[in-house]
Motif scaffolding. Structure first.
Motif, PDB file in Angstrom:
ATOM      1  N   THR A  91      23.935  22.720 103.706  1.00 44.16           N
ATOM      2  CA  THR A  91      22.575  22.340 103.185  1.00 44.16           C
ATOM      3  C   THR A  91      21.980  23.322 102.020  1.00 44.16           C
ATOM      4  O   THR A  91      20.956  22.629 101.152  1.00 44.16           O
ATOM      5  CB  THR A  91      21.655  21.731 104.066  1.00 44.16           C
ATOM      6  N   ILE A  92      22.386  24.354 102.070  1.00 48.45           N
ATOM      7  CA  ILE A  92      22.087  25.249 100.758  1.00 48.45           C
ATOM      8  C   ILE A  92      22.710  25.057  99.623  1.00 48.45           C
ATOM      9  O   ILE A  92      23.913  24.954  99.613  1.00 48.45           O
ATOM     10  CB  ILE A  92      22.250  26.717 101.371  1.00 48.45           C
ATOM     11  N   SER A  93      22.028  24.729  98.546  1.00 46.69           N
ATOM     12  CA  SER A  93      22.646  24.617  97.396  1.00 46.69           C
ATOM     13  C   SER A  93      23.542  25.678  96.801  1.00 46.69           C
ATOM     14  O   SER A  93      23.127  27.200  97.114  1.00 46.69           O
ATOM     15  CB  SER A  93      21.562  24.457  96.180  1.00 46.69           C
ATOM     16  N   ARG A  94      24.472  25.611  96.133  1.00 46.71           N
ATOM     17  CA  ARG A  94      25.339  26.782  95.449  1.00 46.71           C
ATOM     18  C   ARG A  94      24.616  27.691  94.622  1.00 46.71           C
ATOM     19  O   ARG A  94      24.590  28.741  94.466  1.00 46.71           O
ATOM     20  CB  ARG A  94      26.639  26.152  94.964  1.00 46.71           C
ATOM     21  N   ASP A 105      24.923  28.149  86.715  1.00 48.23           N
ATOM     22  CA  ASP A 105      26.229  28.181  86.981  1.00 48.23           C
ATOM     23  C   ASP A 105      26.961  29.496  86.183  1.00 48.23           C
ATOM     24  O   ASP A 105      26.385  30.029  85.255  1.00 48.23           O
ATOM     25  CB  ASP A 105      27.048  27.173  87.246  1.00 48.23           C
ATOM     26  N   SER A 106      28.403  29.498  86.386  1.00 46.83           N
ATOM     27  CA  SER A 106      29.049  30.492  85.509  1.00 46.83           C
ATOM     28  C   SER A 106      29.078  30.057  84.128  1.00 46.83           C
ATOM     29  O   SER A 106      29.508  30.898  83.284  1.00 46.83           O
ATOM     30  CB  SER A 106      30.609  30.483  86.170  1.00 46.83           C
ATOM     31  N   SER A 107      29.030  28.879  83.918  1.00 53.90           N
ATOM     32  CA  SER A 107      28.882  28.529  82.381  1.00 53.90           C
ATOM     33  C   SER A 107      27.448  28.635  81.775  1.00 53.90           C
ATOM     34  O   SER A 107      27.016  27.858  80.836  1.00 53.90           O
ATOM     35  CB  SER A 107      29.570  27.112  82.120  1.00 53.90           C
ATOM     36  N   ARG A 108      26.582  28.920  82.375  1.00 51.08           N
ATOM     37  CA  ARG A 108      25.196  29.155  82.149  1.00 51.08           C
ATOM     38  C   ARG A 108      24.430  27.831  82.090  1.00 51.08           C
ATOM     39  O   ARG A 108      23.679  27.595  81.249  1.00 51.08           O
ATOM     40  CB  ARG A 108      24.856  29.884  80.785  1.00 51.08           C
TER      41      ARG A 108
END
Length: 438
Positions: A148-151, A174-177
């Motif tokens: 339940t923890i967000s990535r 995320d990786s794409s900012r």
């Protein structure tokens, strides 16, 4: 070979940060100084926030409305930080962020992708999956899927000039900012501003008083938004209706602030607070003081010994395995009398025991020192020792009294007190017992 490598890496890191400026530390509740499998790279029981060599902070710039966020320039540009708020299938608000040389950014989440500085997994995945998602857990693979923890759970922005200021925000890039907030995410407009909450929310609790001075009390749990505003809690963890905005508090972390990610709870300790708080050396002296007094088992008439804990996880495990089982101290949880493990007074039907000192009937617990110094509340110079019920983790008086009064988010809308060293729910009232040595 791996263990030696980990130790070498630790020494290199200590050397690297010898003269660096520390903002503070994030420590996961439930781990007594080390993860069960050992601390490795970004997956650790604690994360130190150091001032970066080059600032990587960001600040809000302009915003605009687009028909589709996936095709907007800011989202497609991997060098541009942006947050996309999807209002409908045909409308979204894009908020652009630009570099800020006055701040450093640190991100926390379940993802192992490079933007995440501190990788955090569920402290108790079965509990959270069952309580929040109502998903039955059968094996470890399903446990990981039901987290339940967000990535990309949250981000912390630290002020490079005033290093005492660290601000918490829900959601991470995320990786794409990019941060994407879909149609189902709780979001709202306030004039020209737009804000949102994440699916299971990021909760924060600022304690009252000074954590490192020992005069602290638990505060009120609130929810932090993507833009850093604070709100009262929703009706349930992922309810669509947001709480009321709170004006008399802010998202600046104070020494002892708790951050709940719906699956793991983190403690923030400021650099100043840590410098004035009990250290590992202090805890070592507590153990040595207790052992010098040579506590004795009243039944076996042998000396009890608290095992010493090493800074190195592998050495600590080896030490505990080699310890004389006969000298291991246990406590009767109804009265606190400390004894060795023996069969006197054992009721095999109920698995309860009668204390030979006071004849009270109840359970016993193997005693183990809480060695994560960050969890300790400052106490008197020579404090009495107490043990949490039922796990048997030992700490000082003010420490056990503080944590036994802290309700940690549990399930969709409940709160429970648990031992900070192992995350086991406390039992009985008050949830701890004063240790009485013979």
């Amino acid at each position: 070979m791996v263990k030696r490598s980990d130790a070498t890496d630790s020494k290199k890191n200590n050397s690297k940060h010898e003269n660096a400026i520390k903002y503070g530390e994030l420590i996961i509740l439930g781990y007594n100084g080390h993860l069960t499998a050992g601390d490795k790279r970004r997956r650790r029981s604690k994360f130190v926030l150091w001032k970066r060599d080059v600032a990587n902070g960001i600040r809000r710039s302009n915003h605009y409305v687009v028909p589709s966020p996936q095709n907007s320039h800011a989202v497609l540009d991997k060098n541009q930080h942006s947050i996309s708020y999807t209002l409908s299938r045909t409308e979204a608000v894009i908020v652009e962020y630009v570099n800020d040389e006055a701040t450093d950014m640190f991100q926390v989440g379940r993802s192992s992708d490079s933007p995440i500085d501190f990788v955090v997994m569920d402290t108790n995945a079965e509990k959270n999956a069952a309580a929040v998602n109502n998903v039955p857990i059968v094996d470890s693979k399903k446990t990981a899927a039901a987290s339940t923890i967000s990535r990309f759970a949250c981000r912390i922005i630290c002020d490079r000039d005033n290093t005492n200021i660290a601000r918490l925000y829900a959601a991470g890039f995320d990786s794409s900012r990019n941060i994407f907030l879909g149609e189902k995410a709780t979001k709202w407009k306030d004039g020209e501003e737009i804000d949102a909450l994440t699916t299971n929310g990021v909760l924060v609790m600022h304690p009252s008083g000074k954590f490192h001075k020992g005069n602290t009390e638990p505060g009120i749990w609130l929810e932090v938004s993507v833009c850093g505003k604070l709100f009262s809690l929703r009706g349930s963890r992922s309810a669509q209706l947001k709480g009321d905005m709170v004006d008399n508090s802010d998202n600046i972390l104070t020494d002892g602030t708790l951050i709940d990610l719906c699956g793991a709870t983190l403690l923030w300790r400021s650099a100043e607070g840590l410098s004035l708080s009990p250290s590992r050396e202090y805890l070592k002296k507590l153990i040595e003081r207790t052992n010098r007094e040579r506590p004795t088992c009243p039944v076996g008439l042998y000396t009890l010994v608290f095992p010493h804990h090493s800074e190195d996880h592998a050495a600590a495990v080896a030490s505990s395995e080699l310890a004389d089982v006969k000298q291991q101290p246990y406590a009767y949880l109804q009265c606190g009398h400390v004894q060795g493990l023996h069969a006197w007074g054992l009721n095999k039907d109920s698995n309860s025991r009668t204390c030979p000192m006071c004849l009270k009937v109840g359970g016993i617990a193997k005693l183990s020192m809480g060695i994560e110094a960050s969890f300790y509340v400052q106490d008197k110079e020579k404090p009495d020792l107490y043990a949490f019920n039922p796990c048997g983790h030992v700490a000082t008086e003010k420490t056990v009294k503080f944590w036994s009064n802290v309700g940690i988010p549990y399930g969709t809308n409940g709160f429970e007190a648990f031992c900070p060293f192992c995350a086991k729910l406390l039992e009985g009232y008050p949830g701890y017992v004063k240790l009485i040595f013979n």
